[in-house]
Design an enzyme around this catalytic site. Structure first.
Site, PDB file in Angstrom:
ATOM      1  N   ASP A  39     -23.229  44.681 -41.258  1.00  0.00           N
ATOM      2  CA  ASP A  39     -21.547  44.285 -42.044  1.00  0.00           C
ATOM      3  C   ASP A  39     -21.210  45.936 -41.511  1.00  0.00           C
ATOM      4  O   ASP A  39     -21.996  47.334 -41.289  1.00  0.00           O
ATOM      5  CB  ASP A  39     -21.163  44.829 -42.807  1.00  0.00           C
ATOM      6  CG  ASP A  39     -19.776  44.441 -43.446  1.00  0.00           C
ATOM      7  OD1 ASP A  39     -19.494  42.759 -43.778  1.00  0.00           O
ATOM      8  OD2 ASP A  39     -18.430  45.257 -42.967  1.00  0.00           O
ATOM      9  N   ASP A  65     -21.413  48.336 -35.892  1.00  0.00           N
ATOM     10  CA  ASP A  65     -20.741  47.440 -34.791  1.00  0.00           C
ATOM     11  C   ASP A  65     -21.652  46.563 -34.080  1.00  0.00           C
ATOM     12  O   ASP A  65     -22.369  47.149 -33.319  1.00  0.00           O
ATOM     13  CB  ASP A  65     -19.420  48.241 -34.221  1.00  0.00           C
ATOM     14  CG  ASP A  65     -19.042  47.038 -33.132  1.00  0.00           C
ATOM     15  OD1 ASP A  65     -18.863  46.166 -32.324  1.00  0.00           O
ATOM     16  OD2 ASP A  65     -18.290  47.887 -31.884  1.00  0.00           O
ATOM     17  N   ASN A  92     -22.837  35.244 -39.264  1.00  0.00           N
ATOM     18  CA  ASN A  92     -20.998  35.050 -39.917  1.00  0.00           C
ATOM     19  C   ASN A  92     -19.695  35.455 -39.837  1.00  0.00           C
ATOM     20  O   ASN A  92     -19.225  35.553 -39.371  1.00  0.00           O
ATOM     21  CB  ASN A  92     -21.950  35.126 -41.622  1.00  0.00           C
ATOM     22  CG  ASN A  92     -20.296  35.054 -41.865  1.00  0.00           C
ATOM     23  OD1 ASN A  92     -19.222  33.484 -41.760  1.00  0.00           O
ATOM     24  ND2 ASN A  92     -20.201  36.744 -42.563  1.00  0.00           N
ATOM     25  N   TYR A 158      -9.259  33.117 -30.662  1.00  0.00           N
ATOM     26  CA  TYR A 158     -10.455  32.525 -31.508  1.00  0.00           C
ATOM     27  C   TYR A 158     -10.690  31.152 -31.304  1.00  0.00           C
ATOM     28  O   TYR A 158     -12.487  30.878 -31.554  1.00  0.00           O
ATOM     29  CB  TYR A 158      -9.539  32.442 -32.497  1.00  0.00           C
ATOM     30  CG  TYR A 158     -10.425  31.716 -34.204  1.00  0.00           C
ATOM     31  CD1 TYR A 158     -10.854  33.708 -34.630  1.00  0.00           C
ATOM     32  CD2 TYR A 158     -10.476  30.659 -35.131  1.00  0.00           C
ATOM     33  CE1 TYR A 158     -11.430  32.538 -36.048  1.00  0.00           C
ATOM     34  CE2 TYR A 158     -10.910  30.791 -35.610  1.00  0.00           C
ATOM     35  CZ  TYR A 158     -11.400  31.617 -36.090  1.00  0.00           C
ATOM     36  OH  TYR A 158     -12.701  31.521 -37.351  1.00  0.00           O
ATOM     37  N   LYS A 162     -14.775  30.288 -30.512  1.00  0.00           N
ATOM     38  CA  LYS A 162     -15.323  28.686 -31.844  1.00  0.00           C
ATOM     39  C   LYS A 162     -16.202  28.232 -31.031  1.00  0.00           C
ATOM     40  O   LYS A 162     -17.315  27.289 -31.042  1.00  0.00           O
ATOM     41  CB  LYS A 162     -14.373  29.139 -33.038  1.00  0.00           C
ATOM     42  CG  LYS A 162     -14.101  30.062 -33.333  1.00  0.00           C
ATOM     43  CD  LYS A 162     -15.176  31.041 -34.407  1.00  0.00           C
ATOM     44  CE  LYS A 162     -15.001  31.774 -35.752  1.00  0.00           C
ATOM     45  NZ  LYS A 162     -16.294  32.325 -35.980  1.00  0.00           N
TER      46      LYS A 162
END
Length: 254
Positions: A39, A65, A92, A158, A162
């Site tokens: 993370d 990062d 994720n 986005y 995706k």
């Protein structure tokens, strides 16, 4: 343990400091996996590690990062050194755009969203693959989105990212299906997480998207998304490869 085949396996979950990532890390740990929490936020990553350990699981964190090669390399090296292997990779981590229509999308918004949501998963998967191939097995699960199935769930950046994840998933499945590697994705609908959308309601993109997002139905819990990820990574899904599973209460069917 429920016999899902994760006992002692090394699992990397990105974006595991909160939301779907944290729920996923906890579920894998419950099944006996050794979890590496990746993370950007040190505090939330450590909170996930502590939650796993409190529940009796094994976890450690790598903070940084994912768009930086050194961080990617550290994640893979840590999983290999600490757990003796990398069996499952859950890509994720992600961020939202501002719901901007293409004509209103600035370079900075585009580049940041593409880097975090598409380039970073590509880099980490590329780094993990040699280790999986050497062992002759591996499961990779991506968090795509309803925005990867349609053009009415997010802004241009986005949506493009995706859709890219969907293509990456399918390409991996074809290229490595005879090498013991499986690649699948979930496509979450509206889900309760800490991701916030910094959008101007009166801008063209948000004003158009708003009416479509209203079709999403009930908001899922992050644990529901985690359950789908766990299944796709499990031995029970051993012949599922290249699938994009909507976890959206039927939104994709509307």
């Amino acid at each position: 343990m429920s016999g899902t085949g994760f006992e002692g396996r090394g699992v990397v979950v990105t974006g595991a400091g909160s939301g779907i990532g944290r729920a996923t890390a906890l579920r894998f740990a419950e099944e006996g996996a050794n979890v590496l929490v990746a993370d950007l936020n040190r505090e939330t990553a450590q909170q996930t590690v502590e939650a796993v350990r409190t529940a009796g699981g094994v976890a450690r964190a790598v903070v940084g990062d994912l768009g930086e090669q050194r961080v990617v390399d550290e994640i893979v090296a840590t999983a290999m050194d600490a757990y003796g292997g990398l069996d499952v990779l859950v890509n994720n981590a992600g961020i939202m755009d501002r719901m901007s229509a293409l004509a209103d999308t600035e370079d900075a918004e585009w580049e940041r969203v593409i880097r975090v949501n598409l380039t970073a998963p590509f880099m980490l998967t590329r780094a993990a693959l040699p280790h999986m191939l050497a062992r002759g097995r591996g499961a990779i699960v991506f968090t795509a989105s309803e925005a990867g199935l349609r053009g009415s769930a997010a802004g241009a950046a986005y949506t493009a990212a995706k859709h890219g994840i969907v293509g990456l998933t399918k390409s991996l499945a074809v290229m490595y299906r005879n090498k013991g590697i499986r690649a699948n994705a979930i496509a979450p609908g509206a889900t309760s997480t800490n991701i916030r959308v910094d959008a101007e309601a009166t801008a063209h993109g948000p004003s158009v998207i708003g009416s479509h997002v209203g079709l999403s139905g009930r908001v899922a819990d992050a644990a529901e998304q985690a359950a789908a990820i766990l299944f796709l990574a499990s031995d029970a899904a051993g012949n599922i490869n290249g699938a994009v599973l909507p976890v959206d209460n039927g939104w994709s069917a509307v």
